[in-house]
Design a protein around this motif. Structure first.
Motif, PDB file in Angstrom:
ATOM      1  N   ASN A 176       0.767  -1.336  -0.196  1.00  0.00           N
ATOM      2  CA  ASN A 176       0.122  -0.038  -0.127  1.00  0.00           C
ATOM      3  C   ASN A 176       0.926   1.208   0.100  1.00  0.00           C
ATOM      4  OD1 ASN A 176       1.034  -0.010   2.628  1.00  0.00           O
ATOM      5  ND2 ASN A 176      -0.991  -0.104   3.534  1.00  0.00           N
ATOM      6  N   MET A 177       2.078   1.108  -0.323  1.00  0.00           N
ATOM      7  CA  MET A 177       2.877   2.371  -0.441  1.00  0.00           C
ATOM      8  C   MET A 177       3.343   2.393  -1.973  1.00  0.00           C
ATOM      9  SD  MET A 177       5.378   1.370   2.744  1.00  0.00           S
ATOM     10  CE  MET A 177       6.388   3.030   2.921  1.00  0.00           C
ATOM     11  N   SER A 178       3.525   3.678  -2.392  1.00  0.00           N
ATOM     12  CA  SER A 178       3.856   3.873  -3.615  1.00  0.00           C
ATOM     13  C   SER A 178       5.361   3.604  -3.866  1.00  0.00           C
ATOM     14  CB  SER A 178       3.445   5.207  -4.123  1.00  0.00           C
ATOM     15  OG  SER A 178       4.297   6.328  -3.586  1.00  0.00           O
ATOM     16  N   HIS A 202       4.621  -2.498   2.981  1.00  0.00           N
ATOM     17  CA  HIS A 202       3.287  -2.340   3.549  1.00  0.00           C
ATOM     18  C   HIS A 202       3.280  -1.437   4.762  1.00  0.00           C
ATOM     19  CE1 HIS A 202      -0.928  -3.419   4.901  1.00  0.00           C
ATOM     20  NE2 HIS A 202      -0.367  -3.544   6.249  1.00  0.00           N
ATOM     21  N   ASP A 203       2.366  -0.153   4.678  1.00  0.00           N
ATOM     22  CA  ASP A 203       2.626   0.640   5.793  1.00  0.00           C
ATOM     23  C   ASP A 203       1.177   0.160   6.587  1.00  0.00           C
ATOM     24  OD1 ASP A 203       2.172   2.794   7.573  1.00  0.00           O
ATOM     25  OD2 ASP A 203       2.584   4.195   6.100  1.00  0.00           O
ATOM     26  N   PRO A 204       1.331  -0.232   8.115  1.00  0.00           N
ATOM     27  CA  PRO A 204       0.194  -0.935   8.563  1.00  0.00           C
ATOM     28  C   PRO A 204      -0.625   0.427   9.296  1.00  0.00           C
ATOM     29  CG  PRO A 204       2.331  -1.018   9.928  1.00  0.00           C
ATOM     30  CD  PRO A 204       2.896  -0.527   8.613  1.00  0.00           C
ATOM     31  N   ASN A 205      -0.273   1.655   9.025  1.00  0.00           N
ATOM     32  CA  ASN A 205      -0.960   2.622   9.434  1.00  0.00           C
ATOM     33  C   ASN A 205      -1.918   3.449   8.494  1.00  0.00           C
ATOM     34  OD1 ASN A 205      -0.083   2.688  12.410  1.00  0.00           O
ATOM     35  ND2 ASN A 205       1.645   3.063  11.348  1.00  0.00           N
ATOM     36  N   LYS A 206      -1.767   2.809   7.216  1.00  0.00           N
ATOM     37  CA  LYS A 206      -2.371   3.185   6.244  1.00  0.00           C
ATOM     38  C   LYS A 206      -3.767   2.510   6.024  1.00  0.00           C
ATOM     39  CE  LYS A 206       0.319   5.033   2.597  1.00  0.00           C
ATOM     40  NZ  LYS A 206       0.814   5.075   1.286  1.00  0.00           N
ATOM     41  N   VAL A 207      -4.909   2.994   5.740  1.00  0.00           N
ATOM     42  CA  VAL A 207      -6.126   2.322   5.662  1.00  0.00           C
ATOM     43  C   VAL A 207      -6.420   1.808   4.276  1.00  0.00           C
ATOM     44  CG1 VAL A 207      -8.509   2.589   6.019  1.00  0.00           C
ATOM     45  CG2 VAL A 207      -7.182   3.577   7.368  1.00  0.00           C
ATOM     46  N   LYS A 256       0.209  -2.091  14.242  1.00  0.00           N
ATOM     47  CA  LYS A 256      -0.772  -1.156  13.922  1.00  0.00           C
ATOM     48  C   LYS A 256      -0.682  -0.352  15.251  1.00  0.00           C
ATOM     49  CE  LYS A 256      -3.840  -3.655  10.761  1.00  0.00           C
ATOM     50  NZ  LYS A 256      -4.819  -4.074  10.511  1.00  0.00           N
ATOM     51  N   GLN A 257      -0.480  -0.726  16.412  1.00  0.00           N
ATOM     52  CA  GLN A 257      -0.562   0.107  17.582  1.00  0.00           C
ATOM     53  C   GLN A 257       0.807   1.114  17.775  1.00  0.00           C
ATOM     54  OE1 GLN A 257      -0.940  -2.915  20.565  1.00  0.00           O
ATOM     55  NE2 GLN A 257      -2.731  -3.601  19.887  1.00  0.00           N
ATOM     56  N   ASP A 258       1.634   0.656  17.313  1.00  0.00           N
ATOM     57  CA  ASP A 258       3.098   1.297  17.476  1.00  0.00           C
ATOM     58  C   ASP A 258       3.605   1.578  16.244  1.00  0.00           C
ATOM     59  OD1 ASP A 258       5.354   2.664  18.305  1.00  0.00           O
ATOM     60  OD2 ASP A 258       6.151   0.998  19.486  1.00  0.00           O
ATOM     61  N   PRO A 259       3.512   2.653  15.703  1.00  0.00           N
ATOM     62  CA  PRO A 259       4.313   2.977  14.341  1.00  0.00           C
ATOM     63  C   PRO A 259       5.735   3.059  14.263  1.00  0.00           C
ATOM     64  CG  PRO A 259       3.007   4.827  14.832  1.00  0.00           C
ATOM     65  CD  PRO A 259       2.519   3.667  15.735  1.00  0.00           C
ATOM     66  N   ASP A 260       6.230   3.078  15.409  1.00  0.00           N
ATOM     67  CA  ASP A 260       7.629   3.023  15.583  1.00  0.00           C
ATOM     68  C   ASP A 260       8.042   1.768  15.827  1.00  0.00           C
ATOM     69  OD1 ASP A 260       7.967   5.854  14.999  1.00  0.00           O
ATOM     70  OD2 ASP A 260       7.489   6.431  16.801  1.00  0.00           O
ATOM     71  N   LYS A 311       9.608  -2.175  15.740  1.00  0.00           N
ATOM     72  CA  LYS A 311      10.321  -2.988  14.898  1.00  0.00           C
ATOM     73  C   LYS A 311       9.463  -3.457  13.751  1.00  0.00           C
ATOM     74  CE  LYS A 311      14.384  -5.655  14.583  1.00  0.00           C
ATOM     75  NZ  LYS A 311      15.491  -6.632  15.321  1.00  0.00           N
ATOM     76  N   SER A 312       8.416  -4.039  14.276  1.00  0.00           N
ATOM     77  CA  SER A 312       7.399  -4.717  13.522  1.00  0.00           C
ATOM     78  C   SER A 312       7.038  -3.872  12.272  1.00  0.00           C
ATOM     79  CB  SER A 312       6.340  -5.401  13.920  1.00  0.00           C
ATOM     80  OG  SER A 312       6.359  -6.166  15.020  1.00  0.00           O
ATOM     81  N   ALA A 313       6.459  -2.740  12.623  1.00  0.00           N
ATOM     82  CA  ALA A 313       5.900  -1.704  11.629  1.00  0.00           C
ATOM     83  C   ALA A 313       6.915  -1.076  10.690  1.00  0.00           C
ATOM     84  CB  ALA A 313       5.388  -0.440  12.444  1.00  0.00           C
ATOM     85  N   ARG A 314       7.963  -1.100  11.232  1.00  0.00           N
ATOM     86  CA  ARG A 314       9.050  -0.311  10.451  1.00  0.00           C
ATOM     87  C   ARG A 314       9.439  -1.786   9.420  1.00  0.00           C
ATOM     88  NH1 ARG A 314      11.751   0.812  15.280  1.00  0.00           N
ATOM     89  NH2 ARG A 314      13.465  -0.677  14.837  1.00  0.00           N
ATOM     90  N   SER A 315       9.607  -2.903   9.703  1.00  0.00           N
ATOM     91  CA  SER A 315       9.871  -3.989   8.987  1.00  0.00           C
ATOM     92  C   SER A 315       8.865  -4.153   7.861  1.00  0.00           C
ATOM     93  CB  SER A 315       9.958  -5.458   9.610  1.00  0.00           C
ATOM     94  OG  SER A 315      10.323  -6.364   9.233  1.00  0.00           O
ATOM     95  N   LEU A 316       7.623  -4.156   8.456  1.00  0.00           N
ATOM     96  CA  LEU A 316       6.526  -4.263   7.317  1.00  0.00           C
ATOM     97  C   LEU A 316       6.598  -3.109   6.103  1.00  0.00           C
ATOM     98  CD1 LEU A 316       3.561  -5.276   9.642  1.00  0.00           C
ATOM     99  CD2 LEU A 316       4.173  -6.600   7.430  1.00  0.00           C
ATOM    100  N   LYS A 317       7.040  -1.886   6.588  1.00  0.00           N
ATOM    101  CA  LYS A 317       7.005  -0.750   5.685  1.00  0.00           C
ATOM    102  C   LYS A 317       8.331  -1.333   4.731  1.00  0.00           C
ATOM    103  CE  LYS A 317       6.420   3.486   6.827  1.00  0.00           C
ATOM    104  NZ  LYS A 317       6.594   4.721   7.496  1.00  0.00           N
ATOM    105  N   ASN A 318       9.222  -1.868   5.178  1.00  0.00           N
ATOM    106  CA  ASN A 318      10.396  -2.128   4.210  1.00  0.00           C
ATOM    107  C   ASN A 318      10.053  -3.127   3.229  1.00  0.00           C
ATOM    108  OD1 ASN A 318      12.437  -0.755   5.750  1.00  0.00           O
ATOM    109  ND2 ASN A 318      13.318  -2.635   6.690  1.00  0.00           N
ATOM    110  N   TRP A 319       8.950  -3.907   3.499  1.00  0.00           N
ATOM    111  CA  TRP A 319       8.209  -4.788   2.735  1.00  0.00           C
ATOM    112  C   TRP A 319       7.029  -4.065   1.858  1.00  0.00           C
ATOM    113  CZ3 TRP A 319       9.648  -9.920   1.713  1.00  0.00           C
ATOM    114  CH2 TRP A 319      10.871 -10.513   2.374  1.00  0.00           C
TER     115      TRP A 319
END
Length: 117
Positions: A17-19, A112-117, A96-100, A102-110
């Motif tokens: 879900n990231m450009s 997927h931004d878990p904080n985007k709807v 989803k609960q903590d955008p900072d 390690k899980s959220a950062r790792s997903l963004k590397n892949w």
């Protein structure tokens, strides 16, 4: 059972879900490099960071997301991205609960931004 190509493409396009530009910007941030497992090549780059660079290539090469324009290497990587994101999203609410986290950062590397709807 291996997912068919059409399913992989559909799930990749739903999960990523990231450009390409958002992902490029994210991968330049220092916090993107501190999430995930390091590669075995001594470069210091994480596996997810490398994945993010491959996702950018896929997104840029086929901005219209036309299924026939993906090659087998694209599909193979897309399959890894889908598996990683689905596994981590199922296991970890923390992303989803903590955008900072390690899980959220790792997903963004892949991609997927878990904080985007």
């Amino acid at each position: 059972m291996v997912k068919d190509k059409q399913t992989v493409i559909q799930e990749f396009n739903e999960l990523v879900n990231m450009s390409a530009s958002d992902l490029e910007t994210w991968l330049k941030e220092g916090s993107s490099e501190s999430a995930g497992w390091s590669k075995d090549d001594g470069s210091g780059e994480t596996i997810g960071h490398e994945s993010g660079r491959k996702i950018i290539e896929i997104l840029k090469k086929n901005p219209g997301k036309e299924p026939e324009k993906y090659d087998e290497d694209d599909i193979d990587h897309m399959r890894r991205v889908v598996a990683y994101c689905k596994r981590h999203l199922a296991q970890e609410d923390k992303a989803k609960q903590d955008p900072d986290s390690k899980s959220a950062r790792s997903l963004k590397n892949w991609g997927h931004d878990p904080n985007k709807v």
